[in-house]
Scaffold this motif. Structure first.
Motif, short mmCIF file in Angstrom:
data_model
loop_
_atom_site.label_atom_id
_atom_site.label_comp_id
_atom_site.label_asym_id
_atom_site.label_seq_id
_atom_site.Cartn_x
_atom_site.Cartn_y
_atom_site.Cartn_z
N GLN C 143 0.84 -1.20 0.00
CA GLN C 143 0.00 0.00 0.00
C GLN C 143 0.87 1.25 0.00
O GLN C 143 0.65 2.18 -0.76
CB GLN C 143 -0.94 0.02 1.23
N TYR C 144 1.90 1.24 0.85
CA TYR C 144 2.82 2.39 0.86
C TYR C 144 3.49 2.54 -0.51
O TYR C 144 3.70 3.63 -1.01
CB TYR C 144 3.92 2.20 1.91
N GLU C 145 3.82 1.39 -1.07
CA GLU C 145 4.57 1.42 -2.33
C GLU C 145 3.81 2.16 -3.42
O GLU C 145 4.39 2.88 -4.23
CB GLU C 145 4.86 -0.03 -2.77
N LYS C 146 2.49 1.96 -3.42
CA LYS C 146 1.69 2.64 -4.46
C LYS C 146 1.88 4.15 -4.36
O LYS C 146 2.05 4.84 -5.37
CB LYS C 146 0.21 2.29 -4.27
N ILE C 147 1.87 4.65 -3.14
CA ILE C 147 2.02 6.10 -2.94
C ILE C 147 3.44 6.53 -3.33
O ILE C 147 3.65 7.52 -4.01
CB ILE C 147 1.73 6.47 -1.47
#
Lengths: 97, 421, 997
Positions: C143-147
């Motif tokens: 999820q963090y990676e998407k941002i």
């Protein structure tokens, strides 16, 4: 790019050649049934870091198999000669003339 | 060791980053250890970590001729997957993937394993059938895999070449959703930090120049920083395995060293959300996008024995051709950096994690292209093999004598020609 | 449209008589031919042109060259959108549209700049320490990676196919000169005068660009005159090829250089016949690296603000482009070269408020000239911090006393021109493994020893003065000429250096008690604190430093910040810079388009396409083609309304019922000739060929050295010493190479020649009960009767007037022949045979029916010969001769290959005859439906003759173990589970009466 001095065609890009691996492999005679000797020839390699005699075939040139001595670290090429001993001898004889 | 967490990041942000310790010590080598691991790459570091963590063997030194993580673990294209078909490989790589899934937590170091999925394309009916066998094998072994039609591939990555001018039209793909990429350096650093915290000495700038033997048994190593004794020595020096093995008196191995190039483009906003790979006549290709935005890709070996960590132009041409044939929009994207690593290419494309003919000497090598994704399982199995002086069931097939016994594991069916694996 | 308010009244190598219109972020501006986008933007007072990678801080033009880390923009739109273009090297043309990138909504106002507020938490490597939870596994991170992914990246790539074309070109030369400054020009001249073929490559669009901004004379010539005379001479020489817009991006083994030539990017309306770029693969005997040096900056507070640039860049904008990079400038330097910038800007009319010189004393000459120009020199002074918002408006200066710096007054300015010294461009040598060597007195890295025939000249060798550079070039050119056996003057290369007063190393300005945000790598936002943090955490090796902080990994690849980073790490570790070492520069020197590297080898030309001589004939007769390796082969010949399934089922049935014709030209064909040819074949095939009579063919199998089956095919004996071998399509080249290798390396005593004749012969299979009837009509002079032409017989004659060789061999199991004619007669053969076959109800069939027929017959092919199977696995071991040795015979008997539990070839039939089978399914025992199973399905087809699906596969234990039992055909990814029976492999005509008829 390695530039391989083909004894028949002159210096060419290595992409004209295909690599045949260690030229020092001592394959047993075809009628040898020495399983260990075959195993060693087919599977084991010196794999030196430094000078290495290796086979190349000049696919997009004369199609001859040649023995190239090349440094596997610097890629410097020291020599290239025909793999076929008879052809090699003939070439040397002609060069001596 | 400071535990890493969001809180520690915030706390240190507020206090000028003063609270961070060294990630690992820089110890002087002791006179003797229980186990010496040669090579502080991913596999060596993981091995030491699992020796300490799983087997309680903490008096361990890792000897590294350069800096830790400087070999292939820091030079690969970071793909992690477990789409193997041959018995022995399937189980091993899946075990590795399961370790990957918890690795950041296990190491308390974010290795950024992104399970974004890998799409392996096929372009012909025979390739489809071969892909199906692989995918079926995965599924029957409890590994996720699904087959995508051309349209399903297109829905996921519409900017692949679905045009009429594609030389080989995409016909479908195998998707492994749990596959992905990880931050390669972080894997080395994470294992290093975790191993160090368990007491392992990571000794950099310490080149092994000889393996000592007493009465047929290994007794330590000669190094550029003096003699270091140990009852067990494990070699984890893929790329240089032949040289170390020769040093240890093991003779010739079923391994050749070849170089593999890797490439990264300038950073871009998200362009590709999967790992995409394919094989076609005359080569294969794989690409993903790093979190920084660079397109990371690679292809075939340079195809001749080499220990040089640099590549030549024909592979640029080849790999760039594969890239733009896959994604024609990439033509305008620029290559930022190219590098090369040295691969241990084995005679069947499968690694060796095994005891050797010398008591106390253990070998981990022959990783071909596959070493990065194997890092956790390789360390796990090698540690087990060293600790128990017997292989773990997961690496029981990865023996050195399998060639002599006719038990090679040839995932590609290419035979004893290392460059083809 | 704004005016060019910063354009100086005169000067510059621009064509003021013509005006070019261009846009940036939708606003239209004007510039002149000879401008770069950067110079034109500066002329129009556009100061914020980009955003940095991590904190999204505003970025302006920071340099005037390839090292640019700030002014990265996107050009074009639609399919031609090109991200990450350096404005400083982009040649202006009329109609150029450019855009800011890595910002939303715009580079002037970027909401992402909120990241900057969190900068204190975003220290080097912070992401390794967090973003792991909540929870186990990888969900949270993803999820963090998407941002993170959305915030990172720089430009946005087009998703449309690039409509432009690219080209690969090959060249050879005696001497490659990289760079056309004073050293390059002289090196090229001297080498050319010695009679050598010289290529002079210049990355800029102007040749000798450094001389366009140089004001110091060379000898007693003005730089412009000197340049013009040299260029004229080189252009007239005839043996010098000058290549502007061409970057030598890498040096490789064997004296090979990679060059990227930009052909049309600077043209408003390029000819569609021109490639956009050319990738040159150049083979050269000698290389002279005259790549110059890059100026370094100095780390001080907010040193990344728009309006802060390299001193020499400000000089270039004034002298070459006639642009004032600011109206009120402060020059900060630690060496003599900053004075040139100050003096030239002042001469051009820029108000140069101060020169800050960290040294105790300036050179007398420069000091006098500065005073004469009315510039105040402040020695022992450094820049401390730029005001923190937007573009620069104020600079705080610091006063140095020994190693301590005390912050002092703030000065108004809109340009700070900084010189922290110079770094020779040694990247190309680094590609060859030569590590640069640090020189303390010059505070710079000099090129290291290189064992290859590469020479370094000019400021790339640390020679600073133009005049010395010219001499250095002459020396290198002469040395290269002498190396190549030409006579040339023995000119001495000057020593590195050449300033009046020595440089005072200055990497970072630190003031006790002040927290400064000082950038080392402005593109990636690597700060000096990040370097210290890396040290604190033990990432001290230069490679760890690079990878942990990302220093040097931005699109300039460390051209700007690497040396400062090293120096700071050296300071932190207490080592010297020399001890600290340097990372290796990787190719390419500047980024190269993938399109150029791929050249024409893309789209339909990605791989060669091989067509058989009957391709057009097949197409005319309705073939649908399939890729078989590089070949196009007929897949099926649909009758109106038929799909693949309908067509191949009809074709298969018709072959068994009447007769079918199939193009088999793609099979490998090798002439094996010589007195020892039979002996040779005896050694490479597992079965005997020594006693094969003339006029007969034999099916043969060859193994690899390791005893695994490599290939199969028929070999025909045409005379005692002349054999015609066929191989599978897939293995044709491999078998050929292997035979040649054996003859040249292992068995040189055998008197045999092998010649590939795959392209010489067109092949047609004629199969079916009416095959004899057809060939009797089509073949002119061969008795086709069963007695005269038995199974496996070989005859020569004519078809359609063309000489042919025909063998009675059968892949389908029907009565069948393969006929070969010289390639040019392929279509004529097809005509002749088709003329006879069509009236008899014959059909044309493709590879799908070919496969169906061979599966029905139980013949193995590629899916069974997968590089892992043995003779025993395929029940072909009875073919292996026990009377003679052959390749692979010893290792095929290794114990692991001889165990009984290896999977063996079997036939497969669905229990429910209405179910279909799938190749690639696994075969499991019904009570063990997990794991690898007992075997797998290799090939399947619907059998029109049997009326249901059949398959071949390998299963542990073979037919014996499975007779009467049910196996599960497990295909979870497609069809699920299907119960199957395991049978013999011969589904039709097991005793072979049809093919022997």
């Amino acid at each position: 790019m390695l530039r391989i001095p083909c004894p028949f065609c002159g210096e060419r890009d290595h992409t004209e050649f295909s690599y045949g691996g260690d030229a020092g492999v001592d394959y047993p005679q075809i009628d040898s049934t020495d399983e260990k000797a075959w195993y060693e020839a087919v599977f084991l390699r010196e794999n030196p870091r430094g000078p290495h005699k290796e086979l190349w075939q000049h696919n997009y040139g004369c199609r001859m198999w040649i023995v190239v001595e090349r440094d596997t670290m610097t890629h410097e090429i020291f020599s290239a000669e025909p793999a076929h001993p008879g052809v090699k001898a003939q070439l040397e004889k002609e060069a001596a003339k | 060791m400071t535990r890493y967490s969001a809180w520690s990041v915030i706390r240190n942000g507020l206090t000028g980053q003063k609270g961070w310790d060294r990630a690992w010590r820089d110890p002087e080598p002791k006179d003797s250890y229980d186990v010496i691991i040669v090579g502080a790459g991913g596999h060596g570091l993981a091995t030491a970590y699992y020796l300490a963590r799983e087997h309680g063997i903490r008096n361990v030194a890792i000897l590294e001729k350069g800096y830790l993580g400087g070999g292939s673990v820091g030079r690969n294209t970071t793909i992690v997957r477990s789409n193997y078909m041959m018995p022995g490989n399937t189980e091993f790589y899946e075990f590795s993937l399961r370790l990957w899934e918890q690795l950041s937590h296990e190491l308390n170091y974010n290795v950024m394993f992104s399970q974004r999925g890998q799409i392996v394309l096929f372009h012909s009916p025979p390739a489809r059938d071969a892909a199906a066998r692989r995918a079926n094998t995965m599924r029957m072994n409890g590994i996720d895999a699904e087959m995508l039609t051309r349209d399903q591939v297109r829905q996921r990555v519409p900017h692949l070449d679905f045009s009429d001018t594609a030389r080989f039209p995409i016909q479908g793909a195998i998707l492994q959703k749990r596959a992905g990429t990880a931050r390669h350096d972080a894997v080395a650093w994470g294992y290093a930090r975790a191993a160090d915290s368990l007491g392992v000495d990571i000794i950099q700038n310490c080149e092994v120049t000889g393996v000592l033997r007493e009465g047929g048994r290994v007794s330590g190593a000669e190094t550029t920083r003096g003699v270091i004794k140990a009852g067990k020595v494990g070699l984890a020096v893929a790329g240089n395995t032949s040289r170390l093995a020769a040093m240890a008196g093991m003779g010739r191995l079923p391994i050749e060293s070849h170089k593999l190039q890797a490439f990264v483009s300038e950073p871009l906003k998200p362009l590709l959300d999967y790992v995409v790979a394919y094989a076609l006549p005359g080569g294969h290709f794989y690409i993903s996008q790093s979190d920084k935005g660079g397109m990371v890709f690679g292809g075939d070996l340079d195809m001749y024995n080499s220990y040089a960590q640099r590549g030549n132009l024909p592979i640029y041409e080849d790999v760039a051709g594969c890239a733009v044939a896959l994604m024609p929009c990439l033509k305008r994207i620029r290559l930022l950096r190219q590098w090369a690593g040295v691969m241990d290419m084995s005679m069947d494309g499968t690694p060796i994690i095994s005891k050797t003919s010398i008591d106390g000497l253990y070998l981990n090598g022959g990783w071909c292209y596959g070493g990065f994704k194997a890092t956790p399982a390789s360390g796990w199995c090698f540690a087990s093999t060293i600790a128990n002086d017997a292989p773990h069931e997961l690496n029981a097939a990865f023996t050195l004598d399998r060639f002599e016994r006719g038990l090679q594991i040839d995932e590609k069916g290419a035979g004893p020609v290392p460059k083809l694996h | 449209m704004s005016r060019q308010i910063n354009r100086l009244g005169q000067g510059g190598a621009i064509d003021r008589s013509r005006t070019l219109s261009f846009s940036f972020d939708g606003a239209r501006y004007e510039g002149h031919p000879g401008d770069t986008l950067a110079s034109a933007l500066l002329a129009n007072d556009v100061r914020i042109v980009g955003r940095s990678f991590k904190y999204h801080r505003p970025r302006g033009v920071m340099s005037a060259g390839v090292e640019e880390g700030g002014a990265l923009i996107t050009t074009g739109s639609g399919a031609r959108r090109t991200p990450n273009v350096r404005a400083t090297t982009l040649e202006l043309f009329d109609g150029l549209d450019t855009y800011g990138q890595n910002a939303w909504p715009s580079v002037r106002f970027d909401l992402n700049a909120l990241n900057g507020l969190l900068a204190r938490f975003f220290s080097a490597g912070f992401y390794y320490k967090t973003f792991m939870g909540p929870g186990r596994g990888t969900w949270a991170w993803m999820q963090y990676e998407k941002i993170i992914r959305r915030a990172a990246g720089m430009g946005e790539a087009s998703r449309e196919p690039d409509p432009d074309s690219y080209e690969i070109a090959h060249a050879h030369c005696d001497v490659l000169v990289v760079g056309s400054g004073p050293a390059g020009l002289e090196a090229a001249r001297v080498a050319a005068e010695a009679g050598l073929h010289v290529i002079l490559a210049e990355q800029d669009f102007a040749v000798a660009p450094s001389l366009l901004s140089e004001t110091e004379g060379i000898g007693d010539e003005a730089p412009a005159d000197w340049r013009a005379a040299r260029l004229k001479a080189l252009q007239a020489a005839g043996n010098v090829q000058i290549m502007p817009r061409t970057t030598v991006f890498g040096l490789y083994d064997g004296g090979v250089a990679g060059l990227a030539e930009r052909v049309t990017d600077h043209l408003a309306d390029p000819s569609p016949h021109l490639p956009r770029e050319r990738f040159w693969i150049l083979r050269t005997r000698r290389t002279i690296v005259a790549t110059g040096a890059l100026e370094r900056s100095v780390a001080f507070g907010n040193n990344d603000r728009p309006g802060i640039m390299l001193a020499n860049a400000a000089r270039i904008y004034a002298n070459r482009f006639g642009v004032a990079a600011g109206r009120r400038a402060i020059v900060a330097t630690n060496n003599d070269s900053g004075y040139h910038s100050a003096l030239d800007m002042a001469a051009a009319g820029v108000d140069v408020a101060r020169i800050l010189d960290v040294r105790e004393r300036a050179s007398d000459d420069f000091a006098a000239r500065a005073r004469a120009a009315g510039i105040e020199i402040m020695t022992n002074c450094v820049p401390v911090e730029a005001a923190a918002r937007g573009t620069i408006g104020k600079l705080q200066i610091g006063r140095r006393s020994g190693a301590t710096i005390r912050a002092d007054e703030w000065l108004d300015c809109d340009l700070v021109a900084v010189s922290g010294g110079w770094t020779p461009v040694v990247n190309l040598l680094s590609h060859r493994g030569a590590r640069p060597v640090y020189d303390e007195s010059l505070a710079t890295f000099l090129p290291g020893e290189c064992a290859e025939p590469i020479r370094v000249a000019g400021s790339a060798a640390g020679v600073w003065r133009s005049e010395d550079c010219a001499q250095s070039g002459r020396a290198a050119g002469a040395a290269a000429a002498r190396d190549l056996g030409k006579s040339a003057l023995d000119e001495q290369a000057p020593a590195p250096g050449g300033w009046d007063r020595p440089i005072h190393p200055l990497w970072e300005v630190r003031v006790k008690g002040r927290k400064l945000r000082s950038f080392v790598d402005p593109q990636h936002d690597v700060k000096t604190d990040d370097i210290r943090l890396a040290h604190q955490e033990g990432y001290v090796s230069v490679e760890h430093l690079k990878r942990y902080t990302t220093l040097g990994m931005a699109s300039d690849q460390g051209k700007v910040g690497n040396v400062i980073g090293l120096a700071l790490m050296a300071k932190a570790t207490g080592k010297t810079i020399a001890e600290t070492g340097t990372t290796m520069f990787r190719p390419p020197y500047t980024p190269v388009s993938l399109g150029a590297l791929a050249g024409r080898g893309c789209d339909e030309h990605f791989r060669a396409t091989r067509y058989t001589p009957m391709h057009d004939w097949n197409m005319e007769h309705g073939a649908v083609m399939i890729d078989a390796g590089l070949w196009k082969r007929p897949w099926y010949f649909p009758a109106p309304g038929e799909d693949l399934t309908a067509a191949y089922e009809r074709e298969t049935a018709k072959v068994r019922e009447t007769v079918g014709l199939c193009d088999v030209t793609s099979l490998g064909k090798i002439a094996v000739q010589g007195p020892d040819a039979a002996e040779f074949l005896n050694r490479v095939y597992v079965n005997g060929f020594g006693k094969l009579p003339v006029g007969r063919a034999r099916y043969g199998i060859m193994l690899r050295d390791d005893g695994i089956v490599m290939d199969d095919g028929t070999t025909w004996r045409l005379s005692d010493s002349d054999f015609f071998m066929t191989t599978t399509t897939a293995n044709a080249a491999k078998v050929m190479g292997f035979l040649e290798e054996l003859l040249e390396t292992r068995w040189p005593d055998l008197r045999v020649r092998v010649t590939t004749v795959s392209e010489q012969w067109a092949g047609l299979a004629v199969a079916g009960p009416k095959a004899r009837q057809v060939l009797e009509a089509a073949v002119e002079d061969i008795d086709m009767s069963s007695e005269a032409f038995p199974f496996m017989g070989v005859r020569e004659g004519h078809i359609g007037g063309a000489p042919c060789r025909v063998a009675r061999i059968s892949f389908s199991g029907e009565m069948a022949w393969e006929a070969y004619v010289p390639s040019d007669y392929g279509a004529a053969m097809c005509d002749a045979v088709w003329q006879a076959a069509e009236p008899l109800g014959g059909i044309l069939y493709g590879t799908e029916a070919l496969g169906a027929l061979r599966i029905e017959k139980g013949h193995v092919a590629g899916p069974e010969l997968d590089g892992r199977t043995t003779l025993e696995d395929l029940h072909l071991d009875r073919m292996a001769s026990t009377k003679k040795p052959f390749i692979g015979n010893v290792l095929r008997k290794r114990p692991g290959l001889m165990t009984d539990d290896r999977p063996q070839l079997v036939g497969i039939v669905p229990k429910d005859r209405t179910r279909r089978l799938y190749a690639g399914a696994l075969l499991h025992a019904p009570d063990r439906l997990s794991g690898h199973g007992e075997g797998w399905v290799t090939s399947v087809t619907y059998s029109p003759e049997l009326g249901h699906w059949i398959g071949l596969g390998l299963i542990r234990g073979g037919v014996e173990a499975w007779s009467g039992k049910t196996a599960i055909h497990a295909d979870p990814v497609r069809s699920g589970n299907t119960e199957v029976e395991i049978t013999a492999t011969h589904f039709i005509d097991p005793d072979g009466s049809r093919m022997h008829a």
